[in-house]
Write an enzyme that holds these catalytic residues in place. Sequence first.
Site, mmCIF file in Angstrom:
data_model
loop_
_atom_site.group_PDB
_atom_site.id
_atom_site.type_symbol
_atom_site.label_atom_id
_atom_site.label_comp_id
_atom_site.label_asym_id
_atom_site.label_seq_id
_atom_site.Cartn_x
_atom_site.Cartn_y
_atom_site.Cartn_z
ATOM 1 N N ARG A 120 0.841 -1.209 0.000
ATOM 2 C CA ARG A 120 0.000 0.000 0.000
ATOM 3 C C ARG A 120 0.868 1.247 0.000
ATOM 4 O O ARG A 120 0.502 2.275 -0.565
ATOM 5 C CB ARG A 120 -0.932 0.008 1.220
ATOM 6 N N TYR A 144 -17.120 14.482 -17.198
ATOM 7 C CA TYR A 144 -17.547 13.100 -16.993
ATOM 8 C C TYR A 144 -18.539 13.044 -15.829
ATOM 9 O O TYR A 144 -18.320 13.656 -14.773
ATOM 10 C CB TYR A 144 -16.317 12.244 -16.707
ATOM 11 N N ASP A 151 -8.316 16.547 -16.507
ATOM 12 C CA ASP A 151 -8.512 15.139 -16.837
ATOM 13 C C ASP A 151 -8.133 14.973 -18.306
ATOM 14 O O ASP A 151 -8.832 15.438 -19.207
ATOM 15 C CB ASP A 151 -9.973 14.743 -16.598
ATOM 16 N N LYS A 155 -8.430 3.446 -19.663
ATOM 17 C CA LYS A 155 -8.756 3.791 -21.045
ATOM 18 C C LYS A 155 -7.517 3.675 -21.945
ATOM 19 O O LYS A 155 -6.975 2.597 -22.103
ATOM 20 C CB LYS A 155 -9.371 5.185 -21.085
#
Length: 373
Positions: free
Chosen positions: A39, A92, A164, A189
Site C-alpha cells: 500500500r 464526466y 482530466d 482507457k
Amino acid sequence: MKIEPKITPIYQTSVFKFDDLNELEQYFGEPGSRYLYSRNGNPNSDELAEAVNKLEGGAGAVATGSGMAAIFAAILACCQAGDHVLCAADIYGGSSSLLNTELSRLGITVTYVPFEQLYELTDFVQPNTKLLLAETISNPLLRVADLRRLATECHRHGLKLVVDNTFASPVITRPLELGADISLHSVTKYISGHSDVTAGVAVAADEQTAARLKQIGVLYGLTLSPMESWLAVRGLKTLRLRMREHSHNALAVAEFLAQHPKVRQVYYPGLLDHPQHMLAMEQGAGLFGGMMSILLEDDAEVVNEFMRRSQRFPFAPSLAGVDSSLSYPLGTSHRYLTPEQQQGLGITVGLVRLSVGIEPIVDLLADLEHALD
C-alpha cells in the site's frame, strides 16, 4: 546465478522483508531506498507512475486503483473542508457525482462553469476557491479546452488547474506543459488500452503537490495493485502506435458519418467544422483521438436498432480499448445529472458515443453502414 529480466517482474506480494532494524531505519531515513508494504509502494505501481510522469513531463505521480481515485486524490491534494472548487460543466458524470454526493459531505462545495465562460472566471471565484477541474477533450461532446489560456485565467485568480487528460492521452496533449498543475488519467482507457485493467494516475507539475498526491494514495489506500500495474505498463508501451491508429480510424469514421443521412450531427475535433478544430490541431500535434459522439434521431428505438445491428461496436459503457465499442451517455456516464443539466449539455435520447478502435477501417465502415441501414 545472475538474473537480469528485460521486463520488470510482477511483485505479487503485500509485504517486503527486512534483515534487521538497520534496514527498517534505512526505509524511513532514505525514502525510496526500499519497500515495506505494497500500500505504501510497490515496484510495479511505481513503474507505472514514473512512466506516465515521464510522458506528461511532471515532477511526480501516483498510480491509483481507478480513474475516479485519481480524481479524488487530485482534488484532496489541493482542498480541505470549507474549500470551494470550480468544475467545467462539460465533465464526466462520475466526476460531478463525486463532487456532488461525496466531497460535499466533506465540506467541499462546487460550482459548475459553462464551457463558454471558462476563460472568464471572475463571476465564479469565491474567496475559498482552490481549483478548477476540466477535461482536455470533454465527455461526451468532444469540446476542446484551450489549456494554456485556461491555466493563465486560473493562475490569475490563484487557482490550481486540474485537467482530466483521459480522452487525449499524453501522446496528443501534455497539460502540464501548457500550464496545468495536475494532469490525471483513467489508465483504464487509452494508457492501458486493452479493456483489461482498472486504474488511474495523477501527475503533478511540482514536487510539493506530487508528495501530497503520494501521501493521499498511501493514507486513503488508493494504491494500485502489482498485477494491474504490470498490465498497464505493458499496454503503455504501445500507446504511441495505438493513438495514431485510433486517430486515423476515427477521422475516417467521422467523415463517413458526417455524410450519412441518418446521422444528424457528428462531434469530433478532427472535422473541419468542429468549433475547436484549429485549437485541437495545435494542442494535439495533428492527432484527434479515437472518441466521438453522434446524434441520431431522438427516439430510443432508433438507438436500440442501431446498437442491435452493429457487430463491431458492442454496447459497453467504457472506452479506448483496441476494439471498438459504443456507449450511451444519457443512460450511463451522465445518468445522474438532472434532466435540465442533461438538456443543457445536449445529452439527449439520440446521442451515442463511439470509441473507435484499431481494427481495419474498411470493416468498421461496413459495420456502421449496415447498422444505419
